[in-house]
Design a protein around this motif. Structure first.
Motif, PDB file in Angstrom:
ATOM      1  N   SER A 198       0.813  -1.220   0.000  1.00  0.00           N
ATOM      2  CA  SER A 198       0.000   0.000   0.000  1.00  0.00           C
ATOM      3  C   SER A 198       0.846   1.269   0.000  1.00  0.00           C
ATOM      4  O   SER A 198       0.333   2.344  -0.280  1.00  0.00           O
ATOM      5  N   TRP A 216      -3.733   4.975  -7.953  1.00  0.00           N
ATOM      6  CA  TRP A 216      -2.963   5.389  -6.773  1.00  0.00           C
ATOM      7  C   TRP A 216      -3.788   6.348  -5.914  1.00  0.00           C
ATOM      8  O   TRP A 216      -3.797   6.251  -4.696  1.00  0.00           O
ATOM      9  N   GLN A 248      -7.112   6.612  -5.837  1.00  0.00           N
ATOM     10  CA  GLN A 248      -8.262   5.910  -5.243  1.00  0.00           C
ATOM     11  C   GLN A 248      -7.858   5.083  -4.033  1.00  0.00           C
ATOM     12  O   GLN A 248      -8.641   4.923  -3.099  1.00  0.00           O
ATOM     13  N   THR A 249      -6.644   4.535  -4.063  1.00  0.00           N
ATOM     14  CA  THR A 249      -6.182   3.689  -2.954  1.00  0.00           C
ATOM     15  C   THR A 249      -5.285   4.453  -1.975  1.00  0.00           C
ATOM     16  O   THR A 249      -4.691   3.854  -1.084  1.00  0.00           O
ATOM     17  N   ARG A 295      -2.366   5.854  -2.252  1.00  0.00           N
ATOM     18  CA  ARG A 295      -0.941   5.527  -2.266  1.00  0.00           C
ATOM     19  C   ARG A 295      -0.137   6.801  -2.566  1.00  0.00           C
ATOM     20  O   ARG A 295      -0.645   7.739  -3.156  1.00  0.00           O
ATOM     21  N   PRO A 298      -5.093  -4.449  -1.838  1.00  0.00           N
ATOM     22  CA  PRO A 298      -6.153  -3.569  -1.326  1.00  0.00           C
ATOM     23  C   PRO A 298      -5.689  -2.854  -0.071  1.00  0.00           C
ATOM     24  O   PRO A 298      -4.839  -3.355   0.667  1.00  0.00           O
ATOM     25  N   GLN A 299      -6.248  -1.695   0.161  1.00  0.00           N
ATOM     26  CA  GLN A 299      -5.884  -0.898   1.352  1.00  0.00           C
ATOM     27  C   GLN A 299      -6.424  -1.562   2.607  1.00  0.00           C
ATOM     28  O   GLN A 299      -7.459  -2.115   2.663  1.00  0.00           O
TER      29      GLN A 299
END
Length: 189
Positions: free
Chosen positions: A6, A43, A45-46, A48, A188-189
């Motif tokens: 992540s 990146w 959306q998650t 990162r 996934p986060q």
């Protein structure tokens, strides 16, 4: 390919308006910016980390020279205010910048590298990243280059120059992959 953690950093190198100047010549991979934008969206959306590298040339005739439109980031990958921008004056994003200390102080050791020019700033940065011990991935279809003359005045297509540069980086300095593979391997986060 293993799953990316992540805190894997998306490194976007020199995606500025300068690269569209006709003086660069014929280019490969017209979809590179669109692929970078897809990665950038994933990146974001998650949540990162993202680093935008901006080239500020000291060469008077450079399309990347400050004071002209070429220095501006391309709209498709425009940084958000929360994203880090690293300004460089040479090809490698680690030279004369705080990039290495910024990464290390945050415990970031995985880099996913995109941008231009494959055989110039991308390769220079990736070689140093590999030598510094970063786990580095180069996204082949999110990088691009131009036709190049060799020392014997033979013209090599951008596709060949791109392929050879990727081959230079593969293994010793980085793992070369593509956009779809990276997107499939985000944890996934």
């Amino acid at each position: 390919m293993k799953y990316l953690p992540s805190n894997a950093v998306l490194l976007i190198i020199d995606v500025q308006k300068a690269i569209d100047h006709p003086s660069w010549g014929r280019r490969n991979d017209p979809q590179a910016e669109a692929n970078i934008a897809r990665l950038l969206e994933a990146w974001r959306q998650t949540q990162r980390p993202v680093v935008h590298v901006r080239h500020l040339s000291t060469q008077p005739n450079s399309t990347y020279r400050p004071g002209q439109e070429g220095v501006d980031f391309k709209e498709i990958v425009m940084p958000h205010p929360s994203e880090t921008i690293v300004d460089k004056q040479v090809h490698c994003a680690f030279i004369g910048t705080n990039l290495e200390s910024w990464l290390r102080s945050r415990g970031y050791d995985v880099l996913v590298v995109t941008g231009v020019i494959t055989n110039n700033s991308v390769e220079a940065t990736v070689r140093v990243a590999g030598n510094l011990g970063f786990d580095t991935y180069v996204v082949s279809d999110a990088t691009a280059t131009f036709d190049k003359w060799d020392l014997e005045q033979n013209l090599h297509s951008a596709e060949v120059v791109h392929a050879l540069s990727l081959a230079n980086m593969q293994g010793e300095y980085a793992n070369v992959t593509d956009t779809e593979t990276i997107l499939r391997h985000l944890l996934p986060q």
